[in-house]
Enzyme design. Structure first.
Site, PDB file in Angstrom:
ATOM      1  N   LYS A 123      -3.250  65.680  48.970  1.00 52.45           N
ATOM      2  CA  LYS A 123      -2.071  65.243  48.499  1.00 52.45           C
ATOM      3  C   LYS A 123      -1.803  63.433  48.040  1.00 52.45           C
ATOM      4  O   LYS A 123      -2.961  62.813  48.681  1.00 52.45           O
ATOM      5  CB  LYS A 123      -1.482  65.194  49.765  1.00 52.45           C
ATOM      6  CG  LYS A 123       0.248  65.151  50.301  1.00 52.45           C
ATOM      7  CD  LYS A 123       0.401  64.908  51.643  1.00 52.45           C
ATOM      8  CE  LYS A 123       2.240  64.713  51.781  1.00 52.45           C
ATOM      9  NZ  LYS A 123       2.150  64.542  52.783  1.00 52.45           N
ATOM     10  N   SER A 175       6.805  67.399  53.180  1.00 50.15           N
ATOM     11  CA  SER A 175       6.589  66.868  52.258  1.00 50.15           C
ATOM     12  C   SER A 175       5.562  67.084  51.101  1.00 50.15           C
ATOM     13  O   SER A 175       5.231  65.954  50.327  1.00 50.15           O
ATOM     14  CB  SER A 175       6.350  65.235  52.280  1.00 50.15           C
ATOM     15  OG  SER A 175       5.453  65.450  53.048  1.00 50.15           O
ATOM     16  N   SER A 177       5.133  68.992  57.175  1.00 54.55           N
ATOM     17  CA  SER A 177       4.982  69.004  55.873  1.00 54.55           C
ATOM     18  C   SER A 177       3.771  69.371  54.838  1.00 54.55           C
ATOM     19  O   SER A 177       3.845  69.451  53.979  1.00 54.55           O
ATOM     20  CB  SER A 177       5.044  67.381  55.635  1.00 54.55           C
ATOM     21  OG  SER A 177       6.240  66.195  55.833  1.00 54.55           O
TER      22      SER A 177
END
Length: 469
Positions: free
Chosen positions: A80, A156, A180
């Site tokens: 990420k 996220s 997330s």
């Protein structure tokens, strides 16, 4: 080579040992899949094909000599774009971050992957600074659901979830400050674990403080256990990191659930409205846990909604992460992020400490709850994926993403391990997740129970099948 993209990391490694395929073949297949899905799903900020293939060739030579490096040698992974990766810009979903900065250091979890020979194929999308439960940003646009591109992938860590779901690498590192990794795992039909806080070191420290965890996003629980055996070790750069675990998580997977005391809370005592298809799928999975020998009791934790305290902590963190930005840079921010930053900057120290008091009391109550129950089971999300590009579902009446994530953010406040396990899909083929929560430091129980659900066929490492219900 298409079938290589459908394999777990455990199976890929087994094939390397047996000479069935090579790290170069697996890496090429993952890169081809990533390039194929990118136009429609938008899971990546950037792909690093040249570097990945060089890493794969080095891994292939080590396997040829019978000298693999570590536990993940040659496995394609993604990271990420919140976590630092040496040699690659980490823009955190923001146009306010200068890509020309010095990118000469790995985050602890990324460093552990590198030490174990993993192959880095790309950085995945995130909303700006990971601030919300869906994945869109002014920098990279909208990340879409792998089962229906008109829907959100969640966030996220939405890019990581979409990449894993569609075979662009079986392992990904995500971050979780309020759900997330679990939110997009539920929406995309993969497995994700938010470990006990401190189990996976984090550096630089998150502006969201001790709400923020780093965790594995994978095709199944066995892969997550393997990844935890790599990343779940202390790093001197994180003052809050835990000491090394007692033993490998992979060793405990086969323990099953027989004799475990499981509390099943379908709606947190009626506080949450859950879509019927979600409720049915989760209940069926819980019934299977009972058939596997768990002692299941339908009961609710002593959990009043801590959303206002969470907002105080979260919005203050957002204000802190953007504090250094000048007026021009602030104009580049996601309008929603700009709004919560302004609110967070207005909180006093006493208001922040009052939120910490709420958090500590919540942690105490959950600690007492786990004196009686080994595991808590809830839905991960009360709904399946909604329209892409929106922070909240249309017509929901919610103002912020926390309005539709009531099962996830409380367990960031308590720092407990929590995982999302795919347990089916609704009539439209949209995945449904079940959440497993254990007491702090009992990540092993979460992984064991999840692995049992995969072994029983309740959870699947493949694309979920619509239930028709």
């Amino acid at each position: 080579m298409t079938e290589l993209t459908e394999l777990t990391a455990v199976r890929l490694l087994d094939g390397y040992r047996k000479g069935e395929w090579s790290p170069v073949e697996a890496t090429r297949a993952a890169l081809e899949r990533a390039e194929a899905i990118q136009p429609e799903v938008n899971a990546f900020v950037r792909l690093t094909a040249e570097e990945a293939l060089e890493q794969a060739r080095e891994s292939q030579e080590r396997w040829r000599r019978g000298e693999p490096r570590g536990l993940l040698d040659g496995v394609p992974v993604t990271v990420k774009d919140i976590l630092l990766q040496r040699g690659t810009p980490t823009l955190r979903g923001s146009r306010a971050v200068d890509p020309a900065g010095r990118w000469d250091e790995d985050a602890p979890s990324v460093a552990r992957l590198r030490e174990h020979g993993a192959v880095f194929i790309g950085k995945t999308t995130t909303p700006e600074f990971g601030w919300k439960g869906v994945t869109d940003s002014p920098l990279s646009g909208i990340t879409r659901n792998p089962c229906d591109p008109s829907r959100t992938a969640g966030g996220s860590s939405g890019g990581s979830a979409a990449a894993v779901a569609l075979g662009a690498g079986p392992l990904s590192l995500g971050t979780d400050g309020g759900g997330s990794v679990r939110i997009p795992a539920s929406f995309c039909g993969i497995f994700a674990l938010k470990p006990t806080y401190g189990r996976v070191p984090l550096y630089p420290a998150s502006a969201f403080g001790t709400l923020a965890h780093v965790g594995p996003m994978t095709r199944d629980a066995a892969d997550a256990a393997l990844l935890m055996d790599v990343i779940g070790h202390p790093d001197s750069r994180d003052w809050s990191a835990l000491s090394a675990p007692a033993g490998p998580y992979t060793d405990g997977l086969a323990g099953g659930v027989r004799g475990l005391r499981v509390a099943y809370s379908p709606s947190l005592g009626g506080q949450v409205a859950v879509q019927p298809a979600v409720a049915r799928a989760v209940r069926r999975a819980v019934e299977r846990l009972a058939e596997l020998g768990a002692y299941v009791t339908e009961t609710d934790p002593d959990l009043t909604d801590p959303v206002e305290a969470f907002h105080t902590l979260w919005f203050s963190g957002a204000a802190r992460v953007t504090q250094h930005l000048g007026p021009h840079q602030r104009e580049l921010l996601d309008p929603g992020l700009r709004e919560i930053c302004a609110r967070g900057a207005r909180y006093s120290a006493l208001e922040y400490l009052a939120a910490v008091d709420v958090r500590m009391d919540l942690g105490r109550r959950m600690g007492r709850f786990h004196d009686t129950y080994d595991l808590l089971v809830t839905p991960t999300m009360p709904l399946t994926a909604f329209e892409a590009g929106a922070e909240v579902p249309k017509g929901s009446g919610h103002r912020r993403w926390t309005g539709w994530t009531p099962f996830t953010y409380p367990f960031n406040m308590t720092q407990q391990p929590a995982a999302s396990v795919p347990v089916g899909a609704d009539a439209d083929g949209l995945p449904i997740g079940l959440q497993l929560v254990a007491a702090r430091h009992r990540d092993d129980l979460v992984l064991r129970a999840a692995h049992a659900l995969y072994g029983a066929g309740v959870a699947s490492a493949g694309r979920p099948t619509p239930s028709g219900s």
